[in-house]
Design a protein around this motif. Structure first.
Motif, PDB file in Angstrom:
ATOM      1  N   ASN A 153       0.796  -1.230   0.000  1.00 13.07           N
ATOM      2  CA  ASN A 153       0.000   0.000   0.000  1.00 13.07           C
ATOM      3  C   ASN A 153       0.828   1.279   0.000  1.00 13.07           C
ATOM      4  OD1 ASN A 153      -2.695  -0.757  -0.333  1.00 13.07           O
ATOM      5  ND2 ASN A 153      -2.971  -1.200   1.848  1.00 13.07           N
ATOM      6  N   SER A 154       2.110   1.164  -0.353  1.00  9.19           N
ATOM      7  CA  SER A 154       2.932   2.370  -0.456  1.00  9.19           C
ATOM      8  C   SER A 154       2.774   2.994  -1.842  1.00  9.19           C
ATOM      9  CB  SER A 154       4.402   2.027  -0.219  1.00  9.19           C
ATOM     10  OG  SER A 154       5.221   3.137  -0.545  1.00  9.19           O
ATOM     11  N   TYR A 155       2.761   4.331  -1.879  1.00  4.54           N
ATOM     12  CA  TYR A 155       2.702   5.042  -3.158  1.00  4.54           C
ATOM     13  C   TYR A 155       4.098   5.239  -3.757  1.00  4.54           C
ATOM     14  CZ  TYR A 155      -2.084   6.016  -1.749  1.00  4.54           C
ATOM     15  OH  TYR A 155      -3.396   5.886  -1.357  1.00  4.54           O
ATOM     16  N   LYS A 156       5.127   4.790  -3.041  1.00  3.93           N
ATOM     17  CA  LYS A 156       6.504   4.982  -3.488  1.00  3.93           C
ATOM     18  C   LYS A 156       7.100   3.734  -4.131  1.00  3.93           C
ATOM     19  CE  LYS A 156       7.397   8.326   0.234  1.00  3.93           C
ATOM     20  NZ  LYS A 156       8.235   8.620   1.425  1.00  3.93           N
ATOM     21  N   THR A 157       6.281   2.679  -4.274  1.00  2.15           N
ATOM     22  CA  THR A 157       6.808   1.398  -4.754  1.00  2.15           C
ATOM     23  C   THR A 157       7.515   1.502  -6.093  1.00  2.15           C
ATOM     24  OG1 THR A 157       5.215   0.070  -3.507  1.00  2.15           O
ATOM     25  CG2 THR A 157       6.157  -0.939  -5.487  1.00  2.15           C
ATOM     26  N   ILE A 158       6.906   2.202  -7.034  1.00  2.00           N
ATOM     27  CA  ILE A 158       7.494   2.270  -8.380  1.00  2.00           C
ATOM     28  C   ILE A 158       8.873   2.929  -8.329  1.00  2.00           C
ATOM     29  CG2 ILE A 158       6.345   4.465  -8.959  1.00  2.00           C
ATOM     30  CD1 ILE A 158       6.022   3.348 -11.813  1.00  2.00           C
ATOM     31  N   ARG A 159       9.017   3.948  -7.494  1.00  2.00           N
ATOM     32  CA  ARG A 159      10.306   4.638  -7.395  1.00  2.00           C
ATOM     33  C   ARG A 159      11.336   3.785  -6.649  1.00  2.00           C
ATOM     34  NH1 ARG A 159      10.315  10.287  -4.364  1.00  2.00           N
ATOM     35  NH2 ARG A 159      10.209   8.901  -2.548  1.00  2.00           N
ATOM     36  N   SER A 160      10.916   3.161  -5.538  1.00  2.00           N
ATOM     37  CA  SER A 160      11.865   2.413  -4.708  1.00  2.00           C
ATOM     38  C   SER A 160      12.345   1.132  -5.394  1.00  2.00           C
ATOM     39  CB  SER A 160      11.242   2.085  -3.346  1.00  2.00           C
ATOM     40  OG  SER A 160      10.068   1.319  -3.487  1.00  2.00           O
ATOM     41  N   VAL A 161      11.453   0.459  -6.109  1.00  2.00           N
ATOM     42  CA  VAL A 161      11.864  -0.753  -6.822  1.00  2.00           C
ATOM     43  C   VAL A 161      12.764  -0.391  -8.000  1.00  2.00           C
ATOM     44  CG1 VAL A 161      11.081  -2.752  -8.166  1.00  2.00           C
ATOM     45  CG2 VAL A 161       9.837  -2.065  -6.106  1.00  2.00           C
ATOM     46  N   ASN A 162      12.425   0.678  -8.701  1.00  2.00           N
ATOM     47  CA  ASN A 162      13.269   1.133  -9.817  1.00  2.00           C
ATOM     48  C   ASN A 162      14.674   1.482  -9.321  1.00  2.00           C
ATOM     49  OD1 ASN A 162      13.755   2.008 -12.557  1.00  2.00           O
ATOM     50  ND2 ASN A 162      13.669   4.105 -11.793  1.00  2.00           N
ATOM     51  N   LEU A 169       6.355  -2.173 -17.163  1.00  2.17           N
ATOM     52  CA  LEU A 169       6.532  -1.196 -18.239  1.00  2.17           C
ATOM     53  C   LEU A 169       7.832  -0.414 -18.043  1.00  2.17           C
ATOM     54  CD1 LEU A 169       5.534   0.321 -20.731  1.00  2.17           C
ATOM     55  CD2 LEU A 169       4.191   1.798 -19.208  1.00  2.17           C
ATOM     56  N   VAL A 170       8.145  -0.069 -16.793  1.00  2.00           N
ATOM     57  CA  VAL A 170       9.395   0.632 -16.490  1.00  2.00           C
ATOM     58  C   VAL A 170      10.592  -0.201 -16.948  1.00  2.00           C
ATOM     59  CG1 VAL A 170      10.888   1.457 -14.613  1.00  2.00           C
ATOM     60  CG2 VAL A 170       8.422   1.937 -14.552  1.00  2.00           C
ATOM     61  N   CYS A 171      10.548  -1.515 -16.636  1.00  2.00           N
ATOM     62  CA  CYS A 171      11.644  -2.396 -17.060  1.00  2.00           C
ATOM     63  C   CYS A 171      11.734  -2.492 -18.578  1.00  2.00           C
ATOM     64  CB  CYS A 171      11.462  -3.792 -16.450  1.00  2.00           C
ATOM     65  SG  CYS A 171      11.754  -3.846 -14.673  1.00  2.00           S
ATOM     66  N   LYS A 172      10.579  -2.514 -19.214  1.00  2.00           N
ATOM     67  CA  LYS A 172      10.553  -2.571 -20.682  1.00  2.00           C
ATOM     68  C   LYS A 172      11.223  -1.324 -21.263  1.00  2.00           C
ATOM     69  CE  LYS A 172       8.962  -4.046 -24.737  1.00  2.00           C
ATOM     70  NZ  LYS A 172       9.347  -5.322 -25.375  1.00  2.00           N
ATOM     71  N   ILE A 173      10.895  -0.164 -20.703  1.00  2.00           N
ATOM     72  CA  ILE A 173      11.495   1.097 -21.165  1.00  2.00           C
ATOM     73  C   ILE A 173      13.011   1.087 -20.942  1.00  2.00           C
ATOM     74  CG2 ILE A 173      11.607   3.580 -20.709  1.00  2.00           C
ATOM     75  CD1 ILE A 173       8.564   3.393 -20.039  1.00  2.00           C
ATOM     76  N   LYS A 174      13.439   0.456 -19.842  1.00  2.00           N
ATOM     77  CA  LYS A 174      14.868   0.363 -19.534  1.00  2.00           C
ATOM     78  C   LYS A 174      15.571  -0.733 -20.352  1.00  2.00           C
ATOM     79  CE  LYS A 174      15.676   0.626 -14.962  1.00  2.00           C
ATOM     80  NZ  LYS A 174      16.281   1.944 -14.630  1.00  2.00           N
ATOM     81  N   LYS A 175      14.784  -1.430 -21.187  1.00  2.00           N
ATOM     82  CA  LYS A 175      15.289  -2.487 -22.063  1.00  2.00           C
ATOM     83  C   LYS A 175      15.885  -3.664 -21.295  1.00  2.00           C
ATOM     84  CE  LYS A 175      16.032   0.643 -25.968  1.00  2.00           C
ATOM     85  NZ  LYS A 175      16.966   1.165 -26.988  1.00  2.00           N
TER      86      LYS A 175
END
Length: 395
Positions: A67-76, A111-117
């Motif tokens: 339930n964190s809103y920071k997941t996308i940033r922290s995992v990236n 999608l983030v990983c896809k963009i990062k190839k």
């Protein structure tokens, strides 16, 4: 290959953590994996990565919270730090939270990983097109259901941007291909966690244990099972114990406590609470029958694969997904109509009153489970990653 897995992981109580444990256990034994990077949720206890078998190095990065809103940033950020060769997402739609925005933001990560190839596979354990939102505890409101479906469709489109989306049922492949007009979907079986030696066919002394296992309160409810066993006791005089193994679904906290209070006068009714991994084998081995008291499904059943690995007879609802899974993978059981106590009682009775039939079902389910051990499943994922990597090199 340096492989990262984005997942919940024991001692987490977030969904699919147990599946991740067995993925990790078997990935690390493949010689083509040089390091496993677990990008996991934050837990108070240490991650369970002590395996008896030899294997590759494991690096744990606790980088997201439910339930964190920071997941996308922290995992990236963790991906940037660890620099994996490939990433596997162990997902279902409520993996990162039961709040809509938090859950949705986490699902943007493929999608983030896809963009990062970065070569990316998403293991999607359920698809929204096959979930009954009311029964599964999401919402009963018709307007809200339409909103959920719109959001789900949008998120599915984004998830399908991954190099490959793996699902555990042939039916899901067809559904997604027809709706989204894509060709990057593959059915990879769920797999069986452990393949123990086939247990003794004779059950322990004492009452026959009728067991169900899982998280209860939404589409998994135990009242009909309790009342069905009471009916069988009255009819046959058999010594039967009812075992409810597991906890409340997070969406219905307090459900099992209410059931325990409602049926407190029923003898030999046992609520085990949360079952530690070390106790799972005992719970299954002591049981005569494993019941699936479901009114709908949200995907392939890990419990069915466990029941098969412990050579157990099963009683299943006559529902599309579970029935399809049984037919696809060779499991056998007695069926019942999901809302009928009488039908459920009849299905259980056919097993507990006929030892030869029980043993026939046990043999069939053990055979089905041993066809898809996790070692075989993880090899399929490695092969798919290598295809993706080789294709990217050629481009």
């Amino acid at each position: 290959m340096k492989l990262a897995i984005v997942t919940a992981y024991p001692p987490s109580k977030v969904t699919l953590n147990e599946y991740a444990y067995y993925l990790t256990k078997h990935f690390r034994q493949h010689e083509r994996i040089t390091e496993l990077i677990l990008l996991t949720d934050v837990t108070s206890g240490a991650k369970d990565i002590e395996f008896t078998e030899e294997g590759c190095k494991i690096t744990v990065k606790e980088c997201w919270k439910f339930n964190s809103y920071k997941t996308i940033r922290s995992v990236n950020k963790a991906i940037n730090q660890t620099k994996p060769d490939a990433v596997l997402f162990n997902l279902q739609f409520m993996k990162f939270g039961d709040k809509k925005i938090a859950a949705a933001l986490g699902l943007l990560l493929p999608l983030v990983c896809k963009i990062k190839k970065i070569p990316t596979i998403v293991l999607l354990h359920n698809i929204l097109e096959q979930v009954d939102l009311k029964s599964a505890g999401f919402t009963e409101n018709k307007v809200a259901q339409k909103i959920y479906n719109f959001i789900g469709t949008t998120l599915t489109k984004l998830i399908l941007k991954a190099d490959l989306v793996a699902v555990t049922m042939h039916k899901y492949v067809t559904t997604l291909e027809n709706k989204y007009k894509v060709s990057n979907i593959k059915m990879i079986p769920h797999g069986t966690f452990e393949i123990p030696d086939k247990p003794e066919e004779d059950l322990p002394e004492g009452p026959l244990k009728i067991m169900t296992f899982g998280k209860f309160g939404t589409y998994k409810k135990v009242e009909n099972m309790i009342e069905a066993v009471v009916e069988i006791r009255k009819k046959t005089g058999l010594d039967l114990e009812i075992v409810i193994a597991g906890t409340d679904n997070p969406n219905v906290k307090g459900y099992l406590a209410e059931v325990a209070e409602k049926y407190k006068q029923i003898p030999q009714l046992t609520f085990t609470g949360y079952v530690e991994e070390s106790d799972v084998a005992r719970i299954f081995n002591e049981s005569a029958v494993v019941v699936f008291p479901y009114t709908s499904t949200t995907g392939s059943s890990g419990v069915l694969h466990q029941a098969g690995s412990y050579a157990k007879a099963v009683v299943m609802p006559n529902l599309g997904d579970l029935k399809t899974l049984i037919e696809d993978e060779g499991y056998k059981g007695e069926y019942f109509e999901p809302t009928s106590i009488t039908s459920l009682a009849s299905a259980i009775e056919k097993i507990v009153t006929n030892n030869s039939h029980r043993k026939y079902l046990e043999d069939a389910n053990y055979k089905a489970a041993t066809a898809y051990p996790m070692k075989k499943i993880t090899k399929i994922y490695i092969d798919e990653f290598e295809k993706i990597i080789n294709k990217k090199v050629k481009v």
